[in-house]
Design an enzyme around this catalytic site. Structure first.
Site, PDB file in Angstrom:
ATOM      1  N   TYR A 116      -9.521  -4.379   1.974  1.00 39.93           N
ATOM      2  CA  TYR A 116      -9.275  -5.751   2.441  1.00 39.93           C
ATOM      3  C   TYR A 116      -9.790  -6.800   1.450  1.00 39.93           C
ATOM      4  O   TYR A 116     -10.089  -7.930   1.843  1.00 39.93           O
ATOM      5  CB  TYR A 116      -9.903  -5.952   3.823  1.00 39.93           C
ATOM      6  CG  TYR A 116      -9.093  -5.334   4.938  1.00 39.93           C
ATOM      7  CD1 TYR A 116      -7.777  -5.724   5.170  1.00 39.93           C
ATOM      8  CD2 TYR A 116      -9.641  -4.363   5.778  1.00 39.93           C
ATOM      9  CE1 TYR A 116      -7.019  -5.164   6.198  1.00 39.93           C
ATOM     10  CE2 TYR A 116      -8.893  -3.801   6.809  1.00 39.93           C
ATOM     11  CZ  TYR A 116      -7.577  -4.210   7.012  1.00 39.93           C
ATOM     12  OH  TYR A 116      -6.837  -3.663   8.029  1.00 39.93           O
TER      13      TYR A 116
ATOM     14  N   ASN B 296      -6.500  -4.553  16.559  1.00 43.01           N
ATOM     15  CA  ASN B 296      -5.033  -4.466  16.636  1.00 43.01           C
ATOM     16  C   ASN B 296      -4.462  -3.098  16.265  1.00 43.01           C
ATOM     17  O   ASN B 296      -3.321  -2.977  15.822  1.00 43.01           O
ATOM     18  CB  ASN B 296      -4.377  -5.608  15.857  1.00 43.01           C
ATOM     19  CG  ASN B 296      -4.711  -5.583  14.369  1.00 43.01           C
ATOM     20  OD1 ASN B 296      -5.447  -4.705  13.919  1.00 43.01           O
ATOM     21  ND2 ASN B 296      -4.166  -6.517  13.623  1.00 43.01           N
TER      22      ASN B 296
ATOM     23  N   GLU C  80      -2.538   1.100  -2.078  1.00 42.33           N
ATOM     24  CA  GLU C  80      -3.319   1.604  -0.941  1.00 42.33           C
ATOM     25  C   GLU C  80      -3.299   3.131  -0.885  1.00 42.33           C
ATOM     26  O   GLU C  80      -4.319   3.762  -0.573  1.00 42.33           O
ATOM     27  CB  GLU C  80      -2.774   1.005   0.358  1.00 42.33           C
ATOM     28  CG  GLU C  80      -3.084  -0.491   0.463  1.00 42.33           C
ATOM     29  CD  GLU C  80      -2.373  -1.194   1.612  1.00 42.33           C
ATOM     30  OE1 GLU C  80      -2.543  -2.418   1.745  1.00 42.33           O
ATOM     31  OE2 GLU C  80      -1.642  -0.529   2.375  1.00 42.33           O
TER      32      GLU C  80
ATOM     33  N   LYS D 138      -6.444   2.452  13.185  1.00 45.86           N
ATOM     34  CA  LYS D 138      -7.793   1.889  13.087  1.00 45.86           C
ATOM     35  C   LYS D 138      -8.701   2.493  14.178  1.00 45.86           C
ATOM     36  O   LYS D 138      -8.213   3.147  15.111  1.00 45.86           O
ATOM     37  CB  LYS D 138      -7.704   0.369  13.212  1.00 45.86           C
ATOM     38  CG  LYS D 138      -6.928  -0.284  12.048  1.00 45.86           C
ATOM     39  CD  LYS D 138      -6.787  -1.781  12.252  1.00 45.86           C
ATOM     40  CE  LYS D 138      -6.066  -2.450  11.095  1.00 45.86           C
ATOM     41  NZ  LYS D 138      -5.886  -3.912  11.311  1.00 45.86           N
TER      42      LYS D 138
ATOM     43  N   HIS E  75      -2.822  -0.405  10.879  1.00 46.99           N
ATOM     44  CA  HIS E  75      -2.511  -1.129   9.634  1.00 46.99           C
ATOM     45  C   HIS E  75      -1.236  -0.549   9.034  1.00 46.99           C
ATOM     46  O   HIS E  75      -1.029   0.659   9.088  1.00 46.99           O
ATOM     47  CB  HIS E  75      -3.648  -0.953   8.619  1.00 46.99           C
ATOM     48  CG  HIS E  75      -3.215  -1.250   7.209  1.00 46.99           C
ATOM     49  ND1 HIS E  75      -3.127  -2.531   6.731  1.00 46.99           N
ATOM     50  CD2 HIS E  75      -2.790  -0.438   6.195  1.00 46.99           C
ATOM     51  CE1 HIS E  75      -2.682  -2.493   5.471  1.00 46.99           C
ATOM     52  NE2 HIS E  75      -2.475  -1.236   5.126  1.00 46.99           N
TER      53      HIS E  75
HETATM   54  P1  RTP Z   1      -3.237  -5.058   8.348  1.00 42.20           P
HETATM   55  O1  RTP Z   1      -3.494  -5.345   6.879  1.00 42.20           O
HETATM   56  O2  RTP Z   1      -4.448  -4.545   9.076  1.00 42.20           O
HETATM   57  O3  RTP Z   1      -2.002  -4.262   8.576  1.00 42.20           O
HETATM   58  O4  RTP Z   1      -2.935  -6.441   9.015  1.00 42.20           O
HETATM   59  P2  RTP Z   1      -1.882  -7.513   8.582  1.00 42.20           P
HETATM   60  O5  RTP Z   1      -1.357  -7.258   7.209  1.00 42.20           O
HETATM   61  O6  RTP Z   1      -0.902  -7.582   9.697  1.00 42.20           O
HETATM   62  O7  RTP Z   1      -2.775  -8.815   8.572  1.00 42.20           O
HETATM   63  P3  RTP Z   1      -3.790  -9.393   7.489  1.00 42.20           P
HETATM   64  O8  RTP Z   1      -3.579 -10.857   7.450  1.00 42.20           O
HETATM   65  O9  RTP Z   1      -3.739  -8.614   6.211  1.00 42.20           O
HETATM   66  O10 RTP Z   1      -5.184  -9.132   8.205  1.00 42.20           O
HETATM   67  C1  RTP Z   1      -5.803  -7.906   8.111  1.00 42.20           C
HETATM   68  C2  RTP Z   1      -6.528  -7.605   9.375  1.00 42.20           C
HETATM   69  O11 RTP Z   1      -7.591  -8.511   9.536  1.00 42.20           O
HETATM   70  C3  RTP Z   1      -7.846  -8.695  10.914  1.00 42.20           C
HETATM   71  N1  RTP Z   1      -7.808 -10.120  11.211  1.00 42.20           N
HETATM   72  N2  RTP Z   1      -8.698 -10.699  11.983  1.00 42.20           N
HETATM   73  N3  RTP Z   1     -10.210 -12.591  13.418  1.00 42.20           N
HETATM   74  C4  RTP Z   1      -9.125 -12.978  12.807  1.00 42.20           C
HETATM   75  O12 RTP Z   1      -8.714 -14.103  12.864  1.00 42.20           O
HETATM   76  C5  RTP Z   1      -8.373 -11.988  12.044  1.00 42.20           C
HETATM   77  N4  RTP Z   1      -7.283 -12.203  11.323  1.00 42.20           N
HETATM   78  C6  RTP Z   1      -6.923 -11.010  10.795  1.00 42.20           C
HETATM   79  C7  RTP Z   1      -6.799  -7.942  11.685  1.00 42.20           C
HETATM   80  O13 RTP Z   1      -7.332  -6.680  12.068  1.00 42.20           O
HETATM   81  C8  RTP Z   1      -5.699  -7.757  10.654  1.00 42.20           C
HETATM   82  O14 RTP Z   1      -4.913  -6.652  10.944  1.00 42.20           O
END
Ligand code: RTP
Length: 132
Positions: free
Chosen positions: A51, A114, A128, A11, A117
Site C-alpha cells: 500500500y 472491505n 503485486e 483480507k 483486494h
Molecule cells: P484495494 O487496493 O484494497 O483493492 O482497494 P481499492 O483499490 O479498491 O482502494 P484503494 O483506494 O487502493 O484503498 C486501499 C484500501 O484502503 C482502505 N481504505 N480505507 N478509511 C478509509 O477512508 C479508507 N479508504 C481506503 C480500504 O481497505 C481499501 O480497500
C-alpha cells in the site's frame, strides 16, 4: 490477452468470516483460472510496500494494522480481462457504494473492512504478483 493475471487477496476479515470459498467460487464460476494460492500472515513491511501509494493518507496506519491483523489468502487469477472484470466482481472500494451482487456489495459495510483486494491495472498486477 488470454493470459492476463490479477493479484487478488482475501483480507483478514474475509478469512475470519469464512468467505474464502465464496470468493473462489465467484471467480471460478465467471471462468477465471486460479494459478496460485497461498495463505499467510503478513509482515508489516510487506503490507506497507503493497500500500506504498497510500502512505501519505491519514488511514495508512490503520490500513496496515488491518492487513496484519490475521491471515490473508493471496491468489493469482488468470483470464481475459481479469483485472478489470475482477474489480467488477469485487465492487467499489467503499461498500456503501458497491452494488449488490458484488463481493463488497454483498458482504461488507465498512471501507476499513472491505473483505478483498484486487489489482487496479495490469501493470500493478504484475508488480503485486512479484511482491507477494
Ligand atoms: P484495494 O487496493 O484494497 O483493492 O482497494 P481499492 O483499490 O479498491 O482502494 P484503494 O483506494 O487502493 O484503498 C486501499 C484500501 O484502503 C482502505 N481504505 N480505507 N478509511 C478509509 O477512508 C479508507 N479508504 C481506503 C480500504 O481497505 C481499501 O480497500
Amino acid at each position: 490477452m488470454a493470459d492476463e493475471r490479477s493479484y487478488i487477496m482475501i483480507k483478514p476479515d474475509g478469512v475470519q468470516r469464512g468467505l474464502i470459498g465464496e470468493v473462489i467460487k465467484r471467480f471460478e464460476q465467471k471462468g477465471f483460472k486460479l494459478v496460485g494460492l497461498r495463505m499467510l500472515n503478513v509482515e508489516r513491511s510487506l503490507a506497507e510496500k503493497h500500500y506504498a501509494d497510500l502512505s501519505s493518507r491519514p488511514f495508512f496506519g490503520s490500513l496496515v494494522d488491518y492487513i496484519v491483523s490475521g491471515p490473508v489468502v493471496a491468489m493469482v487469477w488468470e483470464g481475459r480481462n481479469v483485472v478489470v472484470t475482477g474489480r467488477k466482481i469485487i465492487g467499489a472500494t467503499n461498500p456503501a457504494a458497491s452494488e449488490p451482487g458484488t463481493i463488497r456489495g454483498d458482504y461488507a459495510i465498512e471501507v476499513g473492512r472491505n473483505v478483498i483486494h484486487g489489482s487496479d491495472s495490469v501493470e500493478n498486477a504484475q508488480k503485486e504478483i512479484a511482491l507477494w
